[in-house]
Design an enzyme around this catalytic site. Structure first.
Site, PDB file in Angstrom:
ATOM      1  N   GLU A   1       0.773  -1.213   1.617  1.00  0.00           N
ATOM      2  CA  GLU A   1       0.487   0.233   2.017  1.00  0.00           C
ATOM      3  C   GLU A   1       1.386   1.380   2.635  1.00  0.00           C
ATOM      4  O   GLU A   1       2.263   2.177   1.507  1.00  0.00           O
ATOM      5  CB  GLU A   1      -0.492   1.083   1.825  1.00  0.00           C
TER       6      GLU A   1
ATOM      7  N   GLU B   1      -8.669  -5.329   0.713  1.00  0.00           N
ATOM      8  CA  GLU B   1      -9.952  -4.418   1.328  1.00  0.00           C
ATOM      9  C   GLU B   1     -11.206  -4.692   0.809  1.00  0.00           C
ATOM     10  O   GLU B   1     -12.805  -5.142   1.289  1.00  0.00           O
ATOM     11  CB  GLU B   1      -9.245  -2.772   1.864  1.00  0.00           C
TER      12      GLU B   1
END
Length: 262
Positions: free
Chosen positions: A116, A136
């Protein structure tokens, strides 16, 4: 600015480029402190008129960043989750909004919040051994630092779903093919290539680069009907700068421009 100013980060200035190295071994995981430091560092660079580009990489040869340390979330503390989500958001949105050009040099694993961070940059260069993923959901979480949005914008909805919903990892070659990274390099050469790209930024007017970046990124939020008038206004606004006159007259005089970032 010194490296001691920013927890978990090392800052060097090379000409008009700021080199930021992630330094939280072994995997350069993000902490609340290092995320706050990144946000502050970006703000400081915004105020530095001599810096036109930012390159971010991980220390060593194995990890760019493995994201957040999952030990922080092991006890299910919702308050900790909220703190980290806010810190991730503030840091990476500051990075995404940086007025100069930001380039991630992926020198190894870029996982979760590590990827990210790279997605918040304008450009990404990956070494051939780099591996990228947003895993995740495999541990009952989700990407909360721009991953669901910036990944889909760069690679399209299908590949974003494969990486987020199926947990697929991609190697450097695949990442370049799907548009996740802009270039791949042999092992150990990613940083040099990223710095070379940053040097190209120095040949451009800093003010023009900022205006162009804002307009390009505005295309994510609205159609041409809104952006085209803003584009024309930004063009006219550049005539309030010294660099506009310097750029045109340098071209006419067949010399290299000397930017003042004013």
């Amino acid at each position: 600015m010194t490296s001691s100013t920013y927890t978990g980060l090392r800052l060097e200035k090379r000409g008009h480029t700021a080199l930021v190295t992630l330094t939280n071994p072994p995997a350069h995981t993000w902490t609340a402190e290092s995320l706050a430091a990144l946000e502050r560092l970006v703000r400081d660079l915004e105020a530095d008129r001599d810096i036109y580009a930012l390159v971010i990489t991980g220390d060593g040869e194995k990890f760019f960043s493995a994201g957040a340390d999952l030990k922080l979330f092991a006890d299910g503390d919702k308050g900790m989750a909220a703190t980290m989500a806010r810190r991730f958001g503030a840091a990476f949105e500051a990075l995404a909004g940086y007025g100069g050009v930001s380039i991630a040099a992926l020198n190894g694993y870029a996982m979760g919040g590590g990827l990210e961070c790279a997605l918040a940059c304008d450009l990404r260069v990956a070494e051939e051994h780099a591996v990228m993923a947003l895993p995740e959901a495999s541990v009952g979480l989700l990407p909360c630092a721009g991953g669901t949005q910036w990944l889909a914008w760069n690679v399209g909805e299908s590949w974003a779903k494969r990486m987020v919903l199926l947990g697929e990892r991609v190697d450097a070659a695949t990442a370049q093919r799907i548009g996740l990274v802009d270039e791949t390099t042999p092992r150990g050469q990613g940083l040099a290539r990223a710095l070379a790209l940053a040097e190209q930024v120095g040949r451009q007017s800093p003010g023009a680069v900022r205006a162009c970046k804002n307009l390009i990124q505005a295309a994510r939020h609205g159609g041409p009907a809104n952006a085209l008038p803003a584009e024309r206004e930004a063009f006219i606004g550049l005539f309030d700068t010294e660099d506009q006159r310097e750029g045109v007259n340098a071209f006419l005089g067949k010399r290299s421009p000397q930017w003042k970032n004013t």
